[in-house]
Design a protein around this motif. Sequence first.
Motif, PDB file in Angstrom:
ATOM      1  N   GLY A 133      -6.112   0.280  -2.037  1.00 47.35           N
ATOM      2  CA  GLY A 133      -6.553  -0.940  -1.347  1.00 47.35           C
ATOM      3  C   GLY A 133      -5.893  -2.218  -1.808  1.00 47.35           C
ATOM      4  N   ASP A 134      -4.626  -2.127  -2.239  1.00 50.47           N
ATOM      5  CA  ASP A 134      -3.973  -3.376  -2.650  1.00 50.47           C
ATOM      6  C   ASP A 134      -2.861  -3.761  -1.675  1.00 50.47           C
ATOM      7  N   ALA A 135      -1.768  -4.267  -2.233  1.00 52.66           N
ATOM      8  CA  ALA A 135      -0.739  -4.913  -1.406  1.00 52.66           C
ATOM      9  C   ALA A 135      -0.261  -4.030  -0.251  1.00 52.66           C
ATOM     10  N   ALA A 136       0.239  -2.848  -0.582  1.00 50.05           N
ATOM     11  CA  ALA A 136       0.845  -2.010   0.457  1.00 50.05           C
ATOM     12  C   ALA A 136      -0.222  -1.488   1.419  1.00 50.05           C
ATOM     13  N   GLY A 137      -1.299  -0.951   0.872  1.00 46.24           N
ATOM     14  CA  GLY A 137      -2.319  -0.326   1.712  1.00 46.24           C
ATOM     15  C   GLY A 137      -2.981  -1.311   2.652  1.00 46.24           C
ATOM     16  N   PHE A 161      -9.589   3.845   1.210  1.00 46.46           N
ATOM     17  CA  PHE A 161     -10.190   4.278  -0.049  1.00 46.46           C
ATOM     18  C   PHE A 161      -9.549   3.516  -1.198  1.00 46.46           C
ATOM     19  N   GLU A 162     -10.391   2.973  -2.065  1.00 43.93           N
ATOM     20  CA  GLU A 162      -9.883   2.264  -3.255  1.00 43.93           C
ATOM     21  C   GLU A 162     -10.728   2.715  -4.447  1.00 43.93           C
ATOM     22  N   ARG A 163     -10.060   3.253  -5.452  1.00 39.37           N
ATOM     23  CA  ARG A 163     -10.834   3.781  -6.574  1.00 39.37           C
ATOM     24  C   ARG A 163     -11.371   2.693  -7.491  1.00 39.37           C
ATOM     25  N   GLY A 164     -10.765   1.513  -7.418  1.00 36.62           N
ATOM     26  CA  GLY A 164     -11.232   0.392  -8.235  1.00 36.62           C
ATOM     27  C   GLY A 164     -12.295  -0.416  -7.505  1.00 36.62           C
ATOM     28  N   SER A 204      -6.780  -6.123  -2.316  1.00 35.34           N
ATOM     29  CA  SER A 204      -5.801  -7.204  -2.114  1.00 35.34           C
ATOM     30  C   SER A 204      -5.809  -8.242  -3.238  1.00 35.34           C
ATOM     31  N   TYR A 205      -5.551  -7.757  -4.438  1.00 36.44           N
ATOM     32  CA  TYR A 205      -5.521  -8.636  -5.605  1.00 36.44           C
ATOM     33  C   TYR A 205      -4.072  -8.811  -6.053  1.00 36.44           C
ATOM     34  N   ALA A 206      -3.821  -9.866  -6.816  1.00 39.52           N
ATOM     35  CA  ALA A 206      -2.435 -10.176  -7.184  1.00 39.52           C
ATOM     36  C   ALA A 206      -2.155  -9.748  -8.620  1.00 39.52           C
ATOM     37  N   GLU A 216     -12.248   7.520  -5.007  1.00 41.85           N
ATOM     38  CA  GLU A 216     -10.900   7.989  -5.277  1.00 41.85           C
ATOM     39  C   GLU A 216     -10.579   9.180  -4.389  1.00 41.85           C
ATOM     40  N   VAL A 217      -9.389   9.175  -3.825  1.00 39.65           N
ATOM     41  CA  VAL A 217      -8.943  10.373  -3.104  1.00 39.65           C
ATOM     42  C   VAL A 217      -8.372  11.323  -4.144  1.00 39.65           C
ATOM     43  N   ILE A 218      -8.974  12.486  -4.251  1.00 40.76           N
ATOM     44  CA  ILE A 218      -8.562  13.419  -5.311  1.00 40.76           C
ATOM     45  C   ILE A 218      -7.794  14.619  -4.764  1.00 40.76           C
ATOM     46  N   GLY A 256       5.003   0.940  -0.909  1.00 40.92           N
ATOM     47  CA  GLY A 256       4.721   0.240  -2.161  1.00 40.92           C
ATOM     48  C   GLY A 256       5.159   0.999  -3.396  1.00 40.92           C
ATOM     49  N   ASP A 257       4.473   0.741  -4.497  1.00 38.03           N
ATOM     50  CA  ASP A 257       4.901   1.243  -5.806  1.00 38.03           C
ATOM     51  C   ASP A 257       4.838   2.760  -5.953  1.00 38.03           C
ATOM     52  N   CYS A 258       4.189   3.464  -5.032  1.00 37.32           N
ATOM     53  CA  CYS A 258       4.180   4.934  -5.124  1.00 37.32           C
ATOM     54  C   CYS A 258       5.408   5.518  -4.432  1.00 37.32           C
ATOM     55  N   PRO A 308       9.967  -0.754  -7.976  1.00 33.57           N
ATOM     56  CA  PRO A 308       8.620  -1.163  -7.575  1.00 33.57           C
ATOM     57  C   PRO A 308       8.361  -2.647  -7.764  1.00 33.57           C
ATOM     58  N   LEU A 309       8.159  -3.355  -6.669  1.00 30.72           N
ATOM     59  CA  LEU A 309       7.845  -4.783  -6.729  1.00 30.72           C
ATOM     60  C   LEU A 309       6.868  -5.141  -5.617  1.00 30.72           C
ATOM     61  N   GLY A 310       6.089  -6.182  -5.881  1.00 32.21           N
ATOM     62  CA  GLY A 310       5.099  -6.625  -4.910  1.00 32.21           C
ATOM     63  C   GLY A 310       5.721  -7.060  -3.597  1.00 32.21           C
ATOM     64  N   THR A 311       6.861  -7.701  -3.686  1.00 31.02           N
ATOM     65  CA  THR A 311       7.504  -8.172  -2.460  1.00 31.02           C
ATOM     66  C   THR A 311       7.841  -6.997  -1.532  1.00 31.02           C
TER      67      THR A 311
HETATM   68  P1  FAD Z   1      -0.947  -1.331  -6.460  1.00 29.25           P
HETATM   69  O1  FAD Z   1      -0.995  -2.802  -6.472  1.00 29.25           O
HETATM   70  O2  FAD Z   1      -0.792  -0.611  -7.737  1.00 29.25           O
HETATM   71  O3  FAD Z   1      -2.237  -0.810  -5.719  1.00 29.25           O
HETATM   72  C1  FAD Z   1      -2.518   0.557  -5.591  1.00 29.25           C
HETATM   73  C2  FAD Z   1      -4.004   0.710  -5.441  1.00 29.25           C
HETATM   74  O4  FAD Z   1      -4.289   2.064  -5.162  1.00 29.25           O
HETATM   75  C3  FAD Z   1      -4.766   0.367  -6.714  1.00 29.25           C
HETATM   76  O5  FAD Z   1      -5.748  -0.597  -6.395  1.00 29.25           O
HETATM   77  C4  FAD Z   1      -5.357   1.698  -7.158  1.00 29.25           C
HETATM   78  O6  FAD Z   1      -6.631   1.545  -7.748  1.00 29.25           O
HETATM   79  C5  FAD Z   1      -5.463   2.445  -5.855  1.00 29.25           C
HETATM   80  N1  FAD Z   1      -5.397   3.911  -5.991  1.00 29.25           N
HETATM   81  C6  FAD Z   1      -4.466   4.637  -6.651  1.00 29.25           C
HETATM   82  N2  FAD Z   1      -4.703   5.957  -6.508  1.00 29.25           N
HETATM   83  C7  FAD Z   1      -5.796   6.065  -5.743  1.00 29.25           C
HETATM   84  C8  FAD Z   1      -6.524   7.174  -5.240  1.00 29.25           C
HETATM   85  N3  FAD Z   1      -6.145   8.427  -5.497  1.00 29.25           N
HETATM   86  N4  FAD Z   1      -7.628   6.939  -4.484  1.00 29.25           N
HETATM   87  C9  FAD Z   1      -8.028   5.661  -4.216  1.00 29.25           C
HETATM   88  N5  FAD Z   1      -7.360   4.575  -4.653  1.00 29.25           N
HETATM   89  C10 FAD Z   1      -6.261   4.771  -5.403  1.00 29.25           C
HETATM   90  N6  FAD Z   1       6.018  -7.834  -8.292  1.00 29.25           N
HETATM   91  C11 FAD Z   1       6.753  -8.849  -7.798  1.00 29.25           C
HETATM   92  O7  FAD Z   1       7.379  -8.697  -6.739  1.00 29.25           O
HETATM   93  N7  FAD Z   1       6.807 -10.052  -8.436  1.00 29.25           N
HETATM   94  C12 FAD Z   1       6.127 -10.286  -9.584  1.00 29.25           C
HETATM   95  O8  FAD Z   1       6.174 -11.401 -10.132  1.00 29.25           O
HETATM   96  C13 FAD Z   1       5.361  -9.231 -10.139  1.00 29.25           C
HETATM   97  N8  FAD Z   1       4.673  -9.425 -11.291  1.00 29.25           N
HETATM   98  C14 FAD Z   1       3.902  -8.394 -11.780  1.00 29.25           C
HETATM   99  C15 FAD Z   1       3.201  -8.608 -12.960  1.00 29.25           C
HETATM  100  C16 FAD Z   1       2.425  -7.611 -13.496  1.00 29.25           C
HETATM  101  C17 FAD Z   1       1.667  -7.843 -14.771  1.00 29.25           C
HETATM  102  C18 FAD Z   1       2.345  -6.353 -12.820  1.00 29.25           C
HETATM  103  C19 FAD Z   1       1.512  -5.246 -13.382  1.00 29.25           C
HETATM  104  C20 FAD Z   1       3.042  -6.138 -11.650  1.00 29.25           C
HETATM  105  C21 FAD Z   1       3.834  -7.157 -11.109  1.00 29.25           C
HETATM  106  N9  FAD Z   1       4.559  -6.978  -9.937  1.00 29.25           N
HETATM  107  C22 FAD Z   1       5.322  -7.996  -9.437  1.00 29.25           C
HETATM  108  C23 FAD Z   1       4.523  -5.692  -9.211  1.00 29.25           C
HETATM  109  C24 FAD Z   1       3.494  -5.717  -8.106  1.00 29.25           C
HETATM  110  O9  FAD Z   1       2.264  -6.085  -8.626  1.00 29.25           O
HETATM  111  C25 FAD Z   1       3.411  -4.345  -7.468  1.00 29.25           C
HETATM  112  O10 FAD Z   1       4.673  -4.011  -6.968  1.00 29.25           O
HETATM  113  C26 FAD Z   1       2.401  -4.283  -6.326  1.00 29.25           C
HETATM  114  O11 FAD Z   1       1.115  -4.535  -6.793  1.00 29.25           O
HETATM  115  C27 FAD Z   1       2.444  -2.919  -5.658  1.00 29.25           C
HETATM  116  O12 FAD Z   1       1.468  -2.845  -4.661  1.00 29.25           O
HETATM  117  P2  FAD Z   1       0.901  -1.439  -4.213  1.00 29.25           P
HETATM  118  O13 FAD Z   1      -0.126  -1.739  -3.171  1.00 29.25           O
HETATM  119  O14 FAD Z   1       2.005  -0.525  -3.874  1.00 29.25           O
HETATM  120  O15 FAD Z   1       0.244  -0.810  -5.526  1.00 29.25           O
END
Ligand code: FAD
Length: 446
Positions: free
Chosen positions: A10-14, A33-36, A40-42, A80-82, A283-285, A300-303
């Motif tokens: 449930g964060d950036a990509a999802g 589904f979000e295990r935390g 949408s947190y930064a 959590e999706v297991i 996203g990061d996966c 892996p980056l937020g952008t």
């Molecule tokens: P995540 O943000 O990791 O979200 C994945 C979510 O999935 C999590 O909430 C997790 O709880 C949930 N999840 C995982 N598995 C399961 C499951 N089986 N069932 C249910 N829920 C599940 N990027 C930049 O571009 N610029 C920056 O300046 C930058 N600074 C950063 C600083 C820090 C300290 C960190 C840690 C990262 C930084 N990043 C930065 C990277 C950026 O935060 C990530 O690339 C971005 O958050 C990826 O988004 P995401 O949605 O793919 O994954």
Amino acid sequence: RKERLVIVGGDAAGMSAASQVRRLRSDVEIIAFERGAFTSYALCGLPYYVAGYVAEWSQLIARTPEAHRRNGIDVRLRTEVIGLDLARREVIALDHEQRREYREPFDQLVLATGARPRELAVPGRDAAGIFTLHGIEEAQALVDWLARERPQRAAVVGGGYIGIEIAEAFRARGLATTLIEAGEQVMPMLDPDMAELVERALREEQVTVLTKAPVEAFATRGGRIRAVITPAGEIAADVVVIGIGVEPNSELARATGLVVGERNAVHVDDRCRTSEPGIWAAGDCADVSHRLLGRSVYFPLGTTANKQGRICGLNLGGRDARFPGIVGTAITRFGDTEIARTGLSEREARVAGLSVITGHARSTTRSGYFPGASWMTVKMLAEESTGRLLGAQIVGGPGAGKRIDTVATALSAGLTLEEFIYLDLAYAPPFSPVWDPVVVAARKLA
Ligand code: FAD
């Protein structure tokens, strides 16, 4: 029943994917589904929360679960999706609050499970006072420790961008700080000559920098961190943050036989489809294609997470959207020193078999005579045979770093040095010298 889209994470990509689908289609049921406990947190803002620049963690939440629910997305927190059952097209979910396991069918599935910090499996790792920073709860725990225990000496393990941002946070709080890096240099995404400038900036701000210092163990006293043991000796510390990179959360995908790529990231195509029809990842996966290397990489980056999430959502919403790929751009800072890179480093270009030429410019962020001008160094890389730009690295004072975007744009457009040098870039003394420093560096090569 309605067509059902299930999102895992449930964060950036999802949530970018979910929101985009909702914008385009009201006839789809969306379950996320979000295990935390948050959506949408930064994560990117966490170091600045630890530093105290951002007063409340709640300011880091872009969209709460309630806001997503109001938008017609069924967010299921602490769930959590297991497992994935591909034959029945169901996810197996574990509700951690109700301690209940159940199945939920899907028509389309987006894997957006992100990454987790790479572990450092050494003796003493379990001691109190050792943290990683990859979630709001972890940041809260660290901030609580700082407030409660009032540590004086901090150690940061890992000299990448997260380590450097945490070092800034510790210095901002007045802690004596040591940065410990196993490799030859800090900021491995830069070439050694540019990383040297970062090390200098760290030292000028009283950060002790140790390189070639792999952590062997953590020494503890009464279950609490006392020191970090490295070949260079014992570094006393009463708080430690480990930031040595991340690994993709790709277990669900791997367990069901989806194709994975570099570093076990879920392999996706330019539409963010995985190897299994109806299953998407972002996203990061996931991995991402690199426009200069012509292959997929793990970067892996937020952008990128936001962009890939949007691409997933557009495609699931009925459009035909393709992500053209990254060029390897990243930026960070340590205090007043901004650090940025795009394209390939010299090392990466050589590994890719490219003959590379490099040029450096030492210049200023504004016209040299203009108040507030600060230093900046640019390293520019181009292919020897064609003059095609390959990358750039920037280290410098306020205003230096975001100039990398000009080079990133040029790389995306495939510009040559000659084309780059005569770009119609903006100039007035408060903003840049008459030739922008990135152009000065390119001129050295032409
Ligand atoms: P995540 O943000 O990791 O979200 C994945 C979510 O999935 C999590 O909430 C997790 O709880 C949930 N999840 C995982 N598995 C399961 C499951 N089986 N069932 C249910 N829920 C599940 N990027 C930049 O571009 N610029 C920056 O300046 C930058 N600074 C950063 C600083 C820090 C300290 C960190 C840690 C990262 C930084 N990043 C930065 C990277 C950026 O935060 C990530 O690339 C971005 O958050 C990826 O988004 P995401 O949605 O793919 O994954």
